[in-house]
Design an enzyme around this catalytic site. Structure first.
Site, PDB file in Angstrom:
ATOM      1  N   PRO A  25       2.223  -9.087   1.051  1.00 32.06           N
ATOM      2  CA  PRO A  25       0.863  -8.721   0.657  1.00 32.06           C
ATOM      3  C   PRO A  25       0.622  -7.220   0.771  1.00 32.06           C
ATOM      4  CG  PRO A  25       0.876 -10.072   2.673  1.00 32.06           C
ATOM      5  CD  PRO A  25       2.258 -10.051   2.158  1.00 32.06           C
ATOM      6  N   HIS A 176      -4.334 -14.890   6.578  1.00 30.95           N
ATOM      7  CA  HIS A 176      -3.961 -13.645   7.265  1.00 30.95           C
ATOM      8  C   HIS A 176      -4.301 -13.784   8.748  1.00 30.95           C
ATOM      9  CE1 HIS A 176      -3.012  -9.606   8.075  1.00 30.95           C
ATOM     10  NE2 HIS A 176      -3.459  -9.031   6.986  1.00 30.95           N
ATOM     11  N   ALA A 178      -2.667 -11.920  11.089  1.00 29.36           N
ATOM     12  CA  ALA A 178      -1.908 -10.808  11.688  1.00 29.36           C
ATOM     13  C   ALA A 178      -2.764  -9.546  11.817  1.00 29.36           C
ATOM     14  CB  ALA A 178      -0.677 -10.519  10.815  1.00 29.36           C
ATOM     15  N   HIS A 179      -2.139  -8.491  12.383  1.00 29.85           N
ATOM     16  CA  HIS A 179      -2.626  -7.109  12.309  1.00 29.85           C
ATOM     17  C   HIS A 179      -4.017  -6.875  12.893  1.00 29.85           C
ATOM     18  CE1 HIS A 179       0.294  -6.843   8.627  1.00 29.85           C
ATOM     19  NE2 HIS A 179       0.916  -6.941   9.788  1.00 29.85           N
ATOM     20  N   TYR A 181      -6.774  -8.336  12.619  1.00 31.37           N
ATOM     21  CA  TYR A 181      -7.967  -8.728  11.887  1.00 31.37           C
ATOM     22  C   TYR A 181      -8.587  -9.935  12.607  1.00 31.37           C
ATOM     23  CZ  TYR A 181      -6.467  -5.367   8.443  1.00 31.37           C
ATOM     24  OH  TYR A 181      -6.098  -4.192   7.831  1.00 31.37           O
ATOM     25  N   ARG A 228       0.308 -15.764   8.094  1.00 30.08           N
ATOM     26  CA  ARG A 228       1.004 -14.537   8.483  1.00 30.08           C
ATOM     27  C   ARG A 228       0.666 -14.208   9.925  1.00 30.08           C
ATOM     28  NH1 ARG A 228       2.086  -8.506   5.982  1.00 30.08           N
ATOM     29  NH2 ARG A 228       4.080  -9.439   5.467  1.00 30.08           N
ATOM     30  N   GLY A 318       7.566  -5.109   1.199  1.00 32.19           N
ATOM     31  CA  GLY A 318       6.242  -4.594   0.889  1.00 32.19           C
ATOM     32  C   GLY A 318       6.327  -3.340   0.051  1.00 32.19           C
TER      33      GLY A 318
HETATM   34  C1  LIG Z   1      -0.298  -0.035   0.970  1.00 29.69           C
HETATM   35  C2  LIG Z   1      -0.116  -1.198   1.925  1.00 29.69           C
HETATM   36  C3  LIG Z   1      -1.015  -2.237   1.890  1.00 29.69           C
HETATM   37  C4  LIG Z   1      -0.841  -3.351   2.735  1.00 29.69           C
HETATM   38  N1  LIG Z   1      -1.714  -4.402   2.655  1.00 29.69           N
HETATM   39  C5  LIG Z   1      -1.502  -5.523   3.374  1.00 29.69           C
HETATM   40  C6  LIG Z   1      -2.320  -6.667   3.193  1.00 29.69           C
HETATM   41  O1  LIG Z   1      -3.248  -6.677   2.380  1.00 29.69           O
HETATM   42  N2  LIG Z   1      -2.038  -7.760   3.962  1.00 29.69           N
HETATM   43  C7  LIG Z   1      -1.009  -7.792   4.859  1.00 29.69           C
HETATM   44  O2  LIG Z   1      -0.806  -8.808   5.520  1.00 29.69           O
HETATM   45  N3  LIG Z   1      -0.197  -6.719   5.012  1.00 29.69           N
HETATM   46  C8  LIG Z   1      -0.403  -5.605   4.282  1.00 29.69           C
HETATM   47  N4  LIG Z   1       0.452  -4.550   4.409  1.00 29.69           N
HETATM   48  C9  LIG Z   1       1.662  -4.681   5.243  1.00 29.69           C
HETATM   49  C10 LIG Z   1       2.847  -5.106   4.345  1.00 29.69           C
HETATM   50  O3  LIG Z   1       2.661  -6.421   3.845  1.00 29.69           O
HETATM   51  C11 LIG Z   1       4.158  -5.099   5.148  1.00 29.69           C
HETATM   52  O4  LIG Z   1       3.993  -5.903   6.277  1.00 29.69           O
HETATM   53  C12 LIG Z   1       4.577  -3.683   5.567  1.00 29.69           C
HETATM   54  O5  LIG Z   1       4.458  -2.771   4.487  1.00 29.69           O
HETATM   55  C13 LIG Z   1       6.017  -3.688   6.089  1.00 29.69           C
HETATM   56  O6  LIG Z   1       6.908  -4.116   5.083  1.00 29.69           O
HETATM   57  P1  LIG Z   1       7.804  -3.045   4.255  1.00 29.69           P
HETATM   58  O7  LIG Z   1       8.535  -2.241   5.286  1.00 29.69           O
HETATM   59  O8  LIG Z   1       8.691  -3.862   3.376  1.00 29.69           O
HETATM   60  O9  LIG Z   1       6.833  -2.200   3.468  1.00 29.69           O
HETATM   61  C14 LIG Z   1       0.256  -3.406   3.620  1.00 29.69           C
HETATM   62  C15 LIG Z   1       1.147  -2.320   3.650  1.00 29.69           C
HETATM   63  C16 LIG Z   1       0.969  -1.242   2.820  1.00 29.69           C
HETATM   64  C17 LIG Z   1       1.986  -0.112   2.847  1.00 29.69           C
END
Ligand SMILES: Cc1cc2nc3c(=O)[nH]c(=O)nc-3n(C[C@H](O)[C@H](O)[C@H](O)COP(=O)(O)O)c2cc1C
Length: 367
Positions: A25, A176, A178-179, A181, A228, A318
């Site tokens: 996402p 969601h 995670a993170h 929220y 997640r 991501g």
């Molecule tokens: C621009 C951006 C937007 C993101 N938005 C979300 C999101 O809406 N929901 C979510 O669970 N994680 C979000 N993430 C986290 C990514 O899903 C992912 O966990 C993170 O980028 C690590 O993976 P990667 O190293 O492959 O990028 C976001 C990350 C980035 C960089």
């Protein structure tokens, strides 16, 4: 790339997928201020439909659940038609897409809320740092504690959004959790200091997430329901005194609900994969009975290794999907990846969103 099943068709929970690569996402802030996705999102997701499974950006279940401007929602019936453009475009290319359902909780801002009300949380909490509100960067505000009698409304918001996701033609939904929220902040004893049935013990702190999962899994089959989690991530003060016991309990209960997919963010999202020495995420992999999606800072080598050791069923990428709509083909060819400009992550418009060219012959040959 030989000797990996990453690129081979597979089936999980009765859902056939083109390969084991998932688009993680990614919030991209290209909706309108009323939470409507549209033709631009449809084009963006369809360009990436060679992934085995796409998971949308966080999609708010309530207007006050948005963590920034121009983020999409599913809190209103009118959002259904807007998202249907995306699901139809992805399906036309043979892709699969889940919708990530989200409540930002305290990581939101009153300027984004219909009545300018403060953000909500399990307990009063003021996050350090800044949030993008309706009028640009603003300090986080003191979050208001959700009353006990408001919690069924939160569960119902997820239930209704899950129903709308069905009507919009998604293949499933991801909650969601995670993170830091709203749902994650209920889980952790740093951000949840309640003394009622939703605070205190691990069972109590996990209650809201599990009630949401049960509600969503009634609208969808549990097999089409994902969650997640970021058990060892600490983004936005996501700390707990005993994450291993907490997340072991959560995963056991997800099994009891027969939830089909666990999207596990390994480490601090986007920052580091280092685990706390006390907590081996492999334990959750072994415990969870559904399909495990692993995410965070994967590259091709790590992904191949994760499959070789069976550390995960599917791998979510991501940021690599932002600049490489044909990421699957590029990984398979061993071609170089395009790094997207961070300034375009949330900037709106087509630039840095749908304007990345497919792999050239030279790139393919470079692999
Ligand atoms: C621009 C951006 C937007 C993101 N938005 C979300 C999101 O809406 N929901 C979510 O669970 N994680 C979000 N993430 C986290 C990514 O899903 C992912 O966990 C993170 O980028 C690590 O993976 P990667 O190293 O492959 O990028 C976001 C990350 C980035 C960089």
């Amino acid at each position: 790339m030989t000797n990996t099943d990453l690129f081979a068709p597979c089936t999980f929970n009765g859902l056939p997928l083109k390969n084991r690569i998932v688009m993680s996402p990614l919030t991209r802030a290209r909706a309108d201020m009323e939470g409507n996705a549209g033709a631009l999102q449809a084009e963006y997701y369809a360009q990436r439909a060679s992934a085995g499974l796409l998971i949308t950006e966080a999609t708010a279940v309530l207007p006050e659940g948005r963590g920034g401007p121009f983020l999409p929602g599913l809190w209103d019936e009118r959002h259904v038609a807007a998202w249907r453009l995306t699901t139809e475009a992805v399906h036309a290319k043979g892709g699969r897409i889940f919708c990530q359902l989200w409540h930002a909780g305290r990581l939101s801002h009153s300027s984004l809320h219909p009545k300018g009300q403060p953000p909500v949380a399990p307990s009063p909490y003021r996050q350090k740092g800044k949030v993008v509100g309706a009028n640009g960067l603003a300090d986080y505000e003191e979050a208001r504690e959700l009353r006990l009698d408001e919690l069924p409304g939160v569960v119902d918001a997820f239930r209704q959004a899950a129903r709308r996701a069905r009507e919009a033609g998604f293949d499933g939904v991801e909650v969601h959790g995670a993170h830091s929220y709203l749902l994650d902040s209920f889980l952790r004893d740093m951000t949840n200091r309640r003394t009622d049935a939703y605070g205190g013990t691990i069972e109590n702190r996990a209650r809201l997430l599990l009630e949401v999962m049960a509600a969503v899994a009634q609208v969808w089959d549990p097999e089409r329901t994902a969650v997640r989690l970021s058990p060892i991530g600490h983004a936005y003060d996501a700390w707990d005194s005993d994450p291993e016991s907490l997340f072991t309990h959560v995963v056991e209960q997800l099994n009891a609900l027969r939830i089909g997919w666990l999207d596990l963010v390994e480490g601090d999202t986007g920052v580091s994969r280092d685990a706390e020495p006390s907590f081996d995420l492999g334990k959750l992999r072994r415990l969870f009975k559904g399909a495990l999606i692993a995410n965070n800072l994967y590259d091709l080598e790590l992904a191949v290794q994760a499959r070789r050791t069976d550390a995960a069923d599917l791998i979510a990428f991501g940021r690599p999907f932002i600049g490489n709509p044909d990421l699957v083909e590029r990984l398979q060819a061993g071609a170089p990846l395009v790094e997207a400009d961070r300034r375009t992550y949330y900037s709106g418009g087509e630039k840095g969103y749908i304007d990345f060219p497919p792999m050239s012959r030279e790139d393919a040959a470079a692999g």
